[in-house]
Design an enzyme around this catalytic site. Structure first.
Site, PDB file in Angstrom:
ATOM      1  N   LYS A 187      -1.193  12.732  40.460  1.00 23.86           N
ATOM      2  CA  LYS A 187      -1.748  13.962  39.909  1.00 23.86           C
ATOM      3  C   LYS A 187      -2.997  13.722  39.048  1.00 23.86           C
ATOM      4  O   LYS A 187      -3.313  12.593  38.693  1.00 23.86           O
ATOM      5  CB  LYS A 187      -0.656  14.673  39.092  1.00 23.86           C
ATOM      6  CG  LYS A 187       0.544  15.099  39.936  1.00 23.86           C
ATOM      7  CD  LYS A 187       0.161  16.022  41.073  1.00 23.86           C
ATOM      8  CE  LYS A 187       1.350  16.523  41.877  1.00 23.86           C
ATOM      9  NZ  LYS A 187       1.911  15.561  42.828  1.00 23.86           N
TER      10      LYS A 187
HETATM   11  C1  LIG Z   1       3.188  21.502  44.646  1.00 23.38           C
HETATM   12  C2  LIG Z   1       4.137  20.518  44.035  1.00 23.38           C
HETATM   13  N1  LIG Z   1       5.274  20.963  43.493  1.00 23.38           N
HETATM   14  C3  LIG Z   1       6.150  20.116  42.930  1.00 23.38           C
HETATM   15  C4  LIG Z   1       5.931  18.762  42.881  1.00 23.38           C
HETATM   16  C5  LIG Z   1       6.938  17.857  42.279  1.00 23.38           C
HETATM   17  O1  LIG Z   1       6.458  17.140  41.176  1.00 23.38           O
HETATM   18  P1  LIG Z   1       7.103  15.733  40.795  1.00 23.38           P
HETATM   19  O2  LIG Z   1       6.636  14.711  41.763  1.00 23.38           O
HETATM   20  O3  LIG Z   1       6.576  15.483  39.408  1.00 23.38           O
HETATM   21  O4  LIG Z   1       8.572  15.907  40.795  1.00 23.38           O
HETATM   22  C6  LIG Z   1       4.762  18.247  43.451  1.00 23.38           C
HETATM   23  C7  LIG Z   1       4.500  16.795  43.467  1.00 23.38           C
HETATM   24  O5  LIG Z   1       3.932  16.220  44.353  1.00 23.38           O
HETATM   25  C8  LIG Z   1       3.847  19.143  44.047  1.00 23.38           C
HETATM   26  O6  LIG Z   1       2.724  18.698  44.618  1.00 23.38           O
END
Ligand SMILES: Cc1ncc(COP(=O)(O)O)c(C=O)c1O
Length: 378
Positions: A187
């Site tokens: 990110k």
């Molecule tokens: C659109 C979206 N939602 C949720 C997530 C989930 O985040 P995390 O990887 O921190 O659990 C991501 C991660 O790639 C994402 O791109």
């Protein structure tokens, strides 16, 4: 550019200080008598200040943040949550984990949820609209908020992929009832793993805060071991190690976006006018971390993907990880009717090419790239 590209001595120093100067207290809660600092709590305040919201709660991941926020918005077993076909699998997992039903709306050329596709999906069971600001670009939020008002629905913004972007001068994540972001390693800013829930509602924040920490109310009149509780929760806490790193990364967000913008603008300015670009909603500011365009012709598409591969830039999600980002492919967790609804989105996504914007690739690299792409359209 993802924040990992500029993880440097600053983050390392912050971790060192945590061990050397602060006795290695890694837990974000309690130990009040022996600790000097509460980094995760400080991080939350910094997020509030950055995006102008009343409450921010740091948790263990973006996925956890979505689940906790949905619970805080009152989503229960059997309820329906409307989200979009271009997404990441985590959003659907969070809905399913609660026992709720994901309902999938199609996307338009913004590659975000198509507001016109939502209304027909609303039923008596719908509780929440869950737009996802994909790959750095805001969802057109006005029509979503209008529908939410009309049908008395809550709105949760999945802002895992667009932290720092704005819509009509408001930071994403502060427009709906709550917003979530991710701090995972891919990110815009990162601490390895992590998530944050933003809201302006005291009630939502209170639920999330208690739920992510086994129901702890953090009663100021009690030591942690004798703390009060009224709901049960789970452990979705962030550690101080993640906290100190995220604090350093947050300081770099404006720098990251400004460097992204230079590379993105170079592509946008020089790309052939024959190429159709991703639609960006009016009055929005994006984070410029992915440059997306559509190529109808399959052989031209392959040629461009090859160019990207040869230059070791590659593509970002489209097309390389389309199966993790388009719900048409998720037959392990969605029913056939939902999959079939997304065919239209899949067809659009298949035509899209997403160029990742990297800081470690300079303007010359992107110049070379755009020239090579344009040759395919001569
Ligand atoms: C659109 C979206 N939602 C949720 C997530 C989930 O985040 P995390 O990887 O921190 O659990 C991501 C991660 O790639 C994402 O791109």
């Amino acid at each position: 550019m993802p924040g990992f590209e500029i993880i440097n001595y600053k983050e390392a120093q912050a971790i060192n200080n945590l061990f050397k100067k602060e006795k290695g207290i890694l837990f974000a809660h309690g130990f009040d008598k022996i600790r000097k600092k509460y980094h995760v709590r400080e991080l939350e305040k910094l997020f509030c200040k950055k995006i102008n919201c009343k409450y921010s709660l740091a948790v263990s991941s973006g996925t956890a943040a979505i689940k906790i926020a949905l619970l805080a918005l009152g989503v229960k077993k059997g309820d329906e949550v409307i989200t979009q076909s271009f997404n990441f699998i985590a959003t659907i997992e969070a809905i399913l984990d609660i026992g709720a039903k994901p309902v999938i709306a199609n996307i338009d050329h913004s590659l975000n949820i198509c507001p016109h596709d939502i209304e027909k999906l609303i039923t008596k069971k719908t509780k929440v609209l869950l737009p996802v600001h994909m790959l750095g670009v805001p969802v057109d939020m006005d029509p979503i908020m209008k529908l939410a008002k009309k049908y008395k629905l809550k709105v949760l913004e999945d802002n895992c992929e667009a932290f720092g972007a704005t819509y009509k001068k408001k930071f994403l994540g502060t427009i709906g009832d709550a917003g979530v972001m991710s701090l995972d390693f891919g990110k815009i800013i990162t601490c390895g793993e992590g998530g944050v829930i933003h809201t302006n509602s005291k009630k939502i924040d209170k639920f999330c805060r208690e739920y992510h920490d086994h129901g702890h109310e953090n009663n100021v009149n009690r030591p942690r071991g004798r703390d009060t509780r009224s709901i049960y929760g789970f452990n979705y806490r962030m550690t101080e190690m993640q906290g100190v790193i995220a604090k350093e990364q947050l300081k770099k967000i404006n720098y990251i976006i400004s460097k992204n913008r230079l590379r993105y603008n170079l592509l946008q300015k020089n790309i052939s006018s024959k190429i159709k670009l991703r639609k960006i909603p009016k009055k929005s500011k994006i984070i410029y971390d992915t440059f997306i365009f559509f190529v109808d012709n399959a052989s031209k598409r392959q040629k461009i993907i090859k160019i990207l591969s040869n230059l070791k830039i590659g593509t970002k999600n489209l097309p390389d990880a389309i199966e993790w980002h388009c719900s048409f492919y998720w037959n392990h967790m969605l029913k056939k009717d939902q999959l079939n609804r997304c065919k239209k989105s899949r067809d659009l996504l298949k035509k899209a090419i997403a160029i990742p914007i990297y800081l470690n690739r300079n303007l010359k690299d992107y110049n070379k790239l755009v020239k090579s792409i344009n040759l395919c359209f001569k």
